[in-house]
Write a protein that holds these residues in place. Structure first.
Motif, PDB file in Angstrom:
ATOM      1  N   ILE A 210      10.380  -1.452  -3.060  1.00  7.80           N
ATOM      2  CA  ILE A 210       9.108  -1.308  -2.343  1.00  7.80           C
ATOM      3  C   ILE A 210       9.354  -0.839  -0.917  1.00  7.80           C
ATOM      4  CG2 ILE A 210       8.880  -3.613  -1.309  1.00  7.80           C
ATOM      5  CD1 ILE A 210       6.131  -1.638  -3.228  1.00  7.80           C
ATOM      6  N   VAL A 211      10.624  -0.719  -0.519  1.00  4.17           N
ATOM      7  CA  VAL A 211      10.945  -0.351   0.870  1.00  4.17           C
ATOM      8  C   VAL A 211      10.444   1.048   1.212  1.00  4.17           C
ATOM      9  CG1 VAL A 211      12.923  -1.899   1.069  1.00  4.17           C
ATOM     10  CG2 VAL A 211      13.253   0.396   0.164  1.00  4.17           C
ATOM     11  N   TRP A 212      10.376   1.937   0.210  1.00 12.12           N
ATOM     12  CA  TRP A 212       9.890   3.296   0.506  1.00 12.12           C
ATOM     13  C   TRP A 212       8.429   3.252   0.962  1.00 12.12           C
ATOM     14  CZ3 TRP A 212      14.433   4.932   0.662  1.00 12.12           C
ATOM     15  CH2 TRP A 212      15.357   4.739  -0.363  1.00 12.12           C
ATOM     16  N   ASP A 213       7.626   2.424   0.338  1.00 15.34           N
ATOM     17  CA  ASP A 213       6.227   2.293   0.758  1.00 15.34           C
ATOM     18  C   ASP A 213       6.131   1.715   2.156  1.00 15.34           C
ATOM     19  OD1 ASP A 213       4.376   2.907  -1.688  1.00 15.34           O
ATOM     20  OD2 ASP A 213       6.054   1.767  -2.496  1.00 15.34           O
ATOM     21  N   ARG A 214       6.986   0.773   2.460  1.00 15.92           N
ATOM     22  CA  ARG A 214       6.978   0.192   3.809  1.00 15.92           C
ATOM     23  C   ARG A 214       7.405   1.233   4.844  1.00 15.92           C
ATOM     24  NH1 ARG A 214       6.375  -5.335   3.428  1.00 15.92           N
ATOM     25  NH2 ARG A 214       6.907  -6.299   1.422  1.00 15.92           N
ATOM     26  N   LEU A 215       8.364   2.079   4.486  1.00 18.82           N
ATOM     27  CA  LEU A 215       8.854   3.095   5.415  1.00 18.82           C
ATOM     28  C   LEU A 215       7.844   4.219   5.630  1.00 18.82           C
ATOM     29  CD1 LEU A 215      12.588   3.496   4.302  1.00 18.82           C
ATOM     30  CD2 LEU A 215      11.780   2.652   6.516  1.00 18.82           C
ATOM     31  N   PHE A 216       7.136   4.612   4.577  1.00 20.04           N
ATOM     32  CA  PHE A 216       6.282   5.801   4.636  1.00 20.04           C
ATOM     33  C   PHE A 216       4.796   5.470   4.702  1.00 20.04           C
ATOM     34  CE2 PHE A 216      10.171   7.321   2.367  1.00 20.04           C
ATOM     35  CZ  PHE A 216      10.646   8.125   3.398  1.00 20.04           C
ATOM     36  N   GLY A 217       4.463   4.213   4.995  1.00 19.03           N
ATOM     37  CA  GLY A 217       3.084   3.850   5.306  1.00 19.03           C
ATOM     38  C   GLY A 217       2.143   3.755   4.139  1.00 19.03           C
ATOM     39  N   THR A 218       2.655   3.503   2.927  1.00 14.98           N
ATOM     40  CA  THR A 218       1.771   3.398   1.762  1.00 14.98           C
ATOM     41  C   THR A 218       1.786   1.994   1.161  1.00 14.98           C
ATOM     42  OG1 THR A 218       3.578   4.267   0.376  1.00 14.98           O
ATOM     43  CG2 THR A 218       1.906   5.832   1.146  1.00 14.98           C
ATOM     44  N   PHE A 219       2.268   1.019   1.903  1.00 19.15           N
ATOM     45  CA  PHE A 219       2.328  -0.344   1.366  1.00 19.15           C
ATOM     46  C   PHE A 219       1.028  -1.091   1.651  1.00 19.15           C
ATOM     47  CE2 PHE A 219       3.120  -4.894   2.044  1.00 19.15           C
ATOM     48  CZ  PHE A 219       3.527  -5.248   0.767  1.00 19.15           C
ATOM     49  N   ALA A 220       0.598  -1.876   0.674  1.00 21.81           N
ATOM     50  CA  ALA A 220      -0.540  -2.780   0.860  1.00 21.81           C
ATOM     51  C   ALA A 220      -0.230  -4.081   0.136  1.00 21.81           C
ATOM     52  CB  ALA A 220      -1.822  -2.179   0.315  1.00 21.81           C
ATOM     53  N   PRO A 221      -0.367  -5.229   0.802  1.00 19.29           N
ATOM     54  CA  PRO A 221      -0.128  -6.509   0.140  1.00 19.29           C
ATOM     55  C   PRO A 221      -1.314  -6.892  -0.742  1.00 19.29           C
ATOM     56  CG  PRO A 221      -0.843  -6.881   2.380  1.00 19.29           C
ATOM     57  CD  PRO A 221      -0.727  -5.386   2.217  1.00 19.29           C
ATOM     58  N   GLU A 222      -1.068  -7.743  -1.695  1.00 17.93           N
ATOM     59  CA  GLU A 222      -2.138  -8.246  -2.554  1.00 17.93           C
ATOM     60  C   GLU A 222      -2.883  -9.348  -1.809  1.00 17.93           C
ATOM     61  OE1 GLU A 222      -2.676  -9.724  -7.177  1.00 17.93           O
ATOM     62  OE2 GLU A 222      -0.874 -10.308  -6.074  1.00 17.93           O
ATOM     63  N   VAL A 223      -4.147  -9.108  -1.534  1.00 20.42           N
ATOM     64  CA  VAL A 223      -4.967 -10.082  -0.813  1.00 20.42           C
ATOM     65  C   VAL A 223      -6.103 -10.553  -1.726  1.00 20.42           C
ATOM     66  CG1 VAL A 223      -6.371 -10.511   1.224  1.00 20.42           C
ATOM     67  CG2 VAL A 223      -4.389  -8.994   1.391  1.00 20.42           C
ATOM     68  N   GLU A 224      -7.027  -9.656  -2.023  1.00 25.88           N
ATOM     69  CA  GLU A 224      -8.100 -10.008  -2.955  1.00 25.88           C
ATOM     70  C   GLU A 224      -7.670  -9.695  -4.382  1.00 25.88           C
ATOM     71  OE1 GLU A 224     -11.546  -7.384  -2.960  1.00 25.88           O
ATOM     72  OE2 GLU A 224     -10.473  -6.052  -1.583  1.00 25.88           O
ATOM     73  N   ARG A 225      -8.348 -10.302  -5.338  1.00 24.24           N
ATOM     74  CA  ARG A 225      -8.013 -10.107  -6.745  1.00 24.24           C
ATOM     75  C   ARG A 225      -8.264  -8.654  -7.133  1.00 24.24           C
ATOM     76  NH1 ARG A 225      -6.655 -14.776 -10.320  1.00 24.24           N
ATOM     77  NH2 ARG A 225      -5.883 -13.686 -12.132  1.00 24.24           N
ATOM     78  N   PRO A 226      -7.275  -7.993  -7.743  1.00 22.82           N
ATOM     79  CA  PRO A 226      -7.468  -6.588  -8.119  1.00 22.82           C
ATOM     80  C   PRO A 226      -8.480  -6.417  -9.256  1.00 22.82           C
ATOM     81  CG  PRO A 226      -5.128  -7.136  -7.999  1.00 22.82           C
ATOM     82  CD  PRO A 226      -5.886  -8.426  -7.960  1.00 22.82           C
ATOM     83  N   VAL A 227      -9.183  -5.298  -9.207  1.00 28.76           N
ATOM     84  CA  VAL A 227     -10.033  -4.859 -10.317  1.00 28.76           C
ATOM     85  C   VAL A 227      -9.346  -3.628 -10.890  1.00 28.76           C
ATOM     86  CG1 VAL A 227     -12.283  -3.989 -11.025  1.00 28.76           C
ATOM     87  CG2 VAL A 227     -12.118  -5.733  -9.239  1.00 28.76           C
TER      88      VAL A 227
END
Length: 299
Positions: A210-227
């Motif tokens: 998941i480090v690539w998403d953190r490096l390139f600005g596409t990471f999002a943590p799970e907060v609300e329940r996904p649909v």
């Protein structure tokens, strides 16, 4: 040629066992908020997985020919040793990130990848819902072959990545340890990737890391329940329609397009792209509808 196994084939018994275990777990300890299982949906996912084995075998013929040609032309050679295989896995994961990201932001590529996102469930059978037109991924890995990675070694690394990504398609695992969540792709991260909410769209493209998403600005943590599912779901369990529906949609848009610029946009821009004039008209129509609704509720 390096003698490396196909990790996917070797893992099929584990796929079956883990899926059965998950099904039993869902039945014995249901989570009312989870998407769970649906027989027709699971059957469709399995059908897509079986179909992909057949079509991938066909697509491999031209892809192997291209990779073999590139490998023959490059003077570079990467030996297959334990530590070079680890570096190849790292490099393959990096290029997988960009391939995956490209398949979300270019509509022609999305037409292939959308199959994997078409289920409104999220379980281990979803991992098997694979496209039948995977010919679109090979260009992203040409640099690896040009750098001297043998095509067979690249195929092995790709199979390892697919095997890893199987287990992250589940709601039965909440969170992994924090250090693991920081580095590796996990069920929590991948639930975000499969969600259809606006804040979750086009996030967490990583394969193993998941480090690539953190490096390139596409990471999002799970907060609300996904649909889960698409922003516009297709409401079909027909495998052929699941495999081709976005290509059909592109064909309809091309037929209705007013010029070559719009046709190019319909194919090479994002899945939700609209010509500027139509986007403006749609926005004004939305504003007018909202105004009418306010007026109708105002005393």
């Amino acid at each position: 040629m390096p003698n490396l196994p196909d990790a996917v084939v070797w893992s099929i018994p584990a796929f079956i066992l883990l899926t059965v275990v998950e099904m039993i777990s869902v039945r014995l300890h249901p989570d009312e908020e989870a998407a769970g299982y649906e027989a027709k949906d699971a059957a469709t996912s399995l059908s897509m997985g079986l179909g992909s084995l057949f079509f991938d075998a066909l697509w491999k013929i031209p892809i192997v020919a291209i990779y073999t040609g590139v490998y023959a032309l490059t003077p570079l050679r990467v030996p297959v040793l334990w530590w070079t295989v680890a570096l190849m896995l790292l490099a393959q994961d990096f290029f997988y990130y960009w391939s995956h990201r490209g398949h979300h932001v270019i509509r022609l590529l999305w037409a292939c990848h959308v199959v994997h996102h078409s289920s409104r469930k999220f379980n281990l059978t979803t991992a098997l819902r694979q496209p039948w037109t995977s010919l679109t991924s090979w260009p992203f890995y040409v640099p690896l072959v040009a750098l001297g990675v043998h095509p067979a070694a690249l195929a092995f690394c790709s199979s390892v990545s697919l095997v890893y990504q199987f287990w992250i398609h589940t709601e039965r695992i909440d969170r992994m340890p924090r250090w693991f969540e920081s580095v590796f792709n996990t069920p929590s991260h991948h639930r975000v990737h499969h969600a259809s909410q606006g804040g979750y769209l086009d996030r967490n493209y990583g394969g193993i890391l998941i480090v690539w998403d953190r490096l390139f600005g596409t990471f999002a943590p799970e907060v609300e329940r996904p649909v889960y599912g698409l922003t516009k779901n297709i409401n079909t369990f027909n495998p052929v329609k699941v495999a081709t529906h976005e290509y059909m949609s592109i064909a309809r848009d091309l037929k209705a397009a007013s010029g070559w610029r719009e046709r190019a946009g319909r194919v090479f821009r994002g899945p939700g792209w609209q010509p500027s004039d139509r986007a403006t008209l749609a926005e004004r129509a939305g504003e007018a509808a909202a105004y009418r609704e306010v007026r109708s509720t105002t005393p």
